[in-house]
Design a protein around this motif. Sequence first.
Motif, PDB file in Angstrom:
ATOM      1  N   ASN A  61       0.802  -1.219   0.000  1.00 51.88           N
ATOM      2  CA  ASN A  61       0.000   0.000   0.000  1.00 51.88           C
ATOM      3  C   ASN A  61       0.835   1.270   0.000  1.00 51.88           C
ATOM      4  OD1 ASN A  61       0.921  -0.366   2.714  1.00 51.88           O
ATOM      5  ND2 ASN A  61      -0.604   1.112   3.389  1.00 51.88           N
ATOM      6  N   GLN A  62       2.110   1.175  -0.372  1.00 54.66           N
ATOM      7  CA  GLN A  62       3.003   2.323  -0.200  1.00 54.66           C
ATOM      8  C   GLN A  62       3.719   2.657  -1.503  1.00 54.66           C
ATOM      9  OE1 GLN A  62       5.680   1.859   3.073  1.00 54.66           O
ATOM     10  NE2 GLN A  62       6.744   3.766   2.717  1.00 54.66           N
ATOM     11  N   ILE A  63       3.679   3.941  -1.868  1.00 58.81           N
ATOM     12  CA  ILE A  63       4.395   4.468  -3.034  1.00 58.81           C
ATOM     13  C   ILE A  63       5.365   5.526  -2.525  1.00 58.81           C
ATOM     14  CG2 ILE A  63       4.207   5.633  -5.255  1.00 58.81           C
ATOM     15  CD1 ILE A  63       2.868   2.922  -5.240  1.00 58.81           C
ATOM     16  N   CYS A  64       6.630   5.400  -2.940  1.00 54.30           N
ATOM     17  CA  CYS A  64       7.640   6.383  -2.518  1.00 54.30           C
ATOM     18  C   CYS A  64       8.157   7.118  -3.743  1.00 54.30           C
ATOM     19  CB  CYS A  64       8.788   5.713  -1.773  1.00 54.30           C
ATOM     20  SG  CYS A  64       9.980   6.900  -1.124  1.00 54.30           S
ATOM     21  N   THR A  65       8.323   8.421  -3.609  1.00 55.50           N
ATOM     22  CA  THR A  65       8.770   9.260  -4.720  1.00 55.50           C
ATOM     23  C   THR A  65      10.001  10.050  -4.302  1.00 55.50           C
ATOM     24  OG1 THR A  65       6.492   9.495  -5.474  1.00 55.50           O
ATOM     25  CG2 THR A  65       8.096  11.044  -6.351  1.00 55.50           C
ATOM     26  N   LEU A  66      11.025  10.024  -5.180  1.00 57.18           N
ATOM     27  CA  LEU A  66      12.211  10.855  -4.999  1.00 57.18           C
ATOM     28  C   LEU A  66      11.991  12.143  -5.790  1.00 57.18           C
ATOM     29  CD1 LEU A  66      15.142  11.543  -4.314  1.00 57.18           C
ATOM     30  CD2 LEU A  66      15.850  10.086  -6.208  1.00 57.18           C
ATOM     31  N   ALA A  67      11.915  13.254  -5.064  1.00 60.32           N
ATOM     32  CA  ALA A  67      11.678  14.549  -5.692  1.00 60.32           C
ATOM     33  C   ALA A  67      12.964  15.364  -5.686  1.00 60.32           C
ATOM     34  CB  ALA A  67      10.569  15.305  -4.972  1.00 60.32           C
ATOM     35  N   CYS A  68      13.408  15.788  -6.890  1.00 66.35           N
ATOM     36  CA  CYS A  68      14.581  16.635  -7.025  1.00 66.35           C
ATOM     37  C   CYS A  68      14.087  18.009  -7.480  1.00 66.35           C
ATOM     38  CB  CYS A  68      15.552  16.067  -8.052  1.00 66.35           C
ATOM     39  SG  CYS A  68      15.887  14.313  -7.840  1.00 66.35           S
ATOM     40  N   THR A  69      14.301  19.019  -6.672  1.00 62.62           N
ATOM     41  CA  THR A  69      13.681  20.311  -6.956  1.00 62.62           C
ATOM     42  C   THR A  69      14.577  21.437  -6.477  1.00 62.62           C
ATOM     43  OG1 THR A  69      11.683  21.613  -6.593  1.00 62.62           O
ATOM     44  CG2 THR A  69      12.421  20.262  -4.770  1.00 62.62           C
ATOM     45  N   GLU A  70      14.088  22.650  -6.693  1.00 58.07           N
ATOM     46  CA  GLU A  70      14.776  23.838  -6.209  1.00 58.07           C
ATOM     47  C   GLU A  70      14.242  24.199  -4.821  1.00 58.07           C
ATOM     48  OE1 GLU A  70      17.208  25.126  -7.849  1.00 58.07           O
ATOM     49  OE2 GLU A  70      16.944  24.008  -9.711  1.00 58.07           O
ATOM     50  N   ASN A  71      15.027  24.908  -4.024  1.00 56.47           N
ATOM     51  CA  ASN A  71      14.622  25.246  -2.655  1.00 56.47           C
ATOM     52  C   ASN A  71      13.352  26.088  -2.614  1.00 56.47           C
ATOM     53  OD1 ASN A  71      16.531  23.909  -1.103  1.00 56.47           O
ATOM     54  ND2 ASN A  71      18.066  25.508  -1.421  1.00 56.47           N
TER      55      ASN A  71
END
Length: 776
Positions: free
Chosen positions: A473-483
Amino acid sequence: MRRFHKFNTVFYKLIFSYTIIISVTIIFVGITFYLYFSTKFNEQVEKVNYHILAHLKQTIEDNIIKKVEATYLDLVADTWQDNPAIFLFDHPIEGNHPTINAVYQQLNAIVNFNAELFDSIGIYYEDHNIVISSSSGISYLKDDVTVDLSWLSVAKQTKKTAAWMEARQVAANVHSDSGRSDIVTFVSPYPFTSKKDKVKGYIAFHLKESAFHSIIQSIAPYENSQFYLLNDEGNLITHSNHSVLFNGTADYPYIQDILHAQSDNEDFIIQADGVETLVSYAVIPGVQWKIINHTPVNEFYKSTTPIRNTLIVICLLAIVIGLLVSNFFTKNIYQPLKTIIQGTRQLFGNQPLPIDTNNEYQIIDNVINNLSIKVSKLKDTLETNMPLIKHNLITGLLHNTITRQNELDERLRLLNMKLTGDSFLSLTFHLDIPMLNTLSIESRQYIKYDLIHFLETNSTPDTLLLATDLAENQICTLACTENDTFDAIVTLVRNAVGYISSSFNIDAVAVIGSPVTDPLMFHRSYKDSLALMKYHYFLPEQRILYGDELLARENSSEEIPEEYVERMASSLRTNDIQIIKKEVSNVLSLMQAGNFSADHCHQKLRDMITIFRSYLKDIYLKTEEAVGTERLEHFKFISNINQFEGWLLQVIEACSNSLNDRQKNKNSAIIEKAKSYILDNIDASLSLDTVAEHILLSPRYLSKLFREETGIHFTDFITSARIEKARELILSTNDTIEQISYKVGFNSSAYFIKKFKENYGVTPKNFKHNFQMQSS
């Protein structure tokens, strides 16, 4: 010169070249292997040293600390009716001298049962100003005391709830040096509380220092090693060299650095008396003691000397063998090419070669072309497995198994992508398990991968999203973004939660971890998201959890005031559901709004369950009977604080109903017993006091209970019973009216006739006459 001319040939040049290459190679390999094996050996030795400290820590914790704490809990757990030691905290000593002796026997029994650990046990009763000890009996502190009571001063002065004292020598009599014992003392208040105004006394467990010393001696692996144990204030508890036990720690200048260190275990090298020495330590959790090992480095490294000598011999033998082999290869210079051609023919087996030629180089070129085709097929296979490679990349960063930048770059190269931005954070989506369980496996997989697709297609030039499934039941996302795009991330997460709800009617909770500046630290953001997820239990209405405010609760040391739980416990005694609901709601509302850690709140929920179970025990109700098996089973599926509140109030109300039913049955039985006594003694002088004394109740309570259960006054019932009995005698006997009135308890026949007429409308005589006329 002709003599040396033959050495100018290719044969000897090759021999010379091979000799140089082999010698350099063997020497390089030998040195490399020596350094490698020495390093690995030393690492293993250091690991063994670490495991020894861990084992020593665990042994002391299990065999001494936990045993002492368990003994304290056993000593104070029972109620005072069953425990003489607790009894004297709340009762005077006057008239209770047998109890004092019972306390003395009780303490001696504990000490004798753990003779290898305990030297003695002492209890200080503050109200009586006495100490009862297993070794010296009772001591009145107002008199001249001959036993050591330094522990009592420490207990009263310490700001801690419980205190451990350093090792010290204590004599059986403070006025004599004979019979000295080396002891370590653990002191804890009764009851166990940090509020000094509620303390009724202290319990001291005097432990034999030899118990600590024997554990260290049994585990110490090296002859010149020194092991010593310090409490959280830097005082010695024990030392492997008993002769320096009471010399303090002044000879160890690095002790202060260890005491103020933040890590739970560490090692470093110092110069001690001109000798390079490895110092390592480990922390015993709970008591924050430091176990320190002090071992000369040469104790570890001297075992590598045989390895070095063995490698030298191997290198020399390798050089000799290499020279012989080089001579052989020089004579057979064509052998490598020949081996390649033979290998090529074996590759094709009985089939003809791809090219009909005897040119070895053309054959090799054709084979290379064929291998290129196979490489292309391997590339296609790699493309097919891109989702798996992406999954392994994300999970590797989550669980900190990818720790080197070059490894991360290699994996990103396979995915043909680059992690841009200066902020990296974890976005974790938890789908509602009960809702998922109503769907087929195929539908569940579709929902998860549709959410992954939704997230990754919402990537922007400023934000890269990589998503994968971690659990059912778990989805993990790696988010690469600006501050400066964090608000955009929150909006994206809110949209994703809304998308799942509107598209599939599945509830989801999203957790945003703290931003990190390096993708290799992504596991820290994921760890924060796991910590935040614990607060969904207490904040079920929030579908997105993030922020430093919630994370600050995780490290908060604030505790819910005991008065809230105590008021909830008191409300149970009222059996008033409205009051109980109010107090339960107060506690749970405080959990939601206050700055308390999730673990502390869960502990308070368990305390509330324990209070309720104790209440059931006090009113002699069994949990299964009062609550019901179905409700108990339902407790396993509670997922948030609102469900917990509803469940708890349901079981409390069920218990209240059971208690009311039981009380009603009990009251009915009492009234029936009173009626039976009245009817059996109808001719006697029946007063409220007489009947109440017979059924062991107060007259006032019996009168009130009789009115509530029957709807009539007690005296009215007696009068009615006497009139009814008189009617039976009038119809069944020939006794006179005066005789009948006395038989049914009336002292006056005139009063009897008056009451009879009030009930039947006629006098007793006319009543009998009318009955006889009707019968004839």
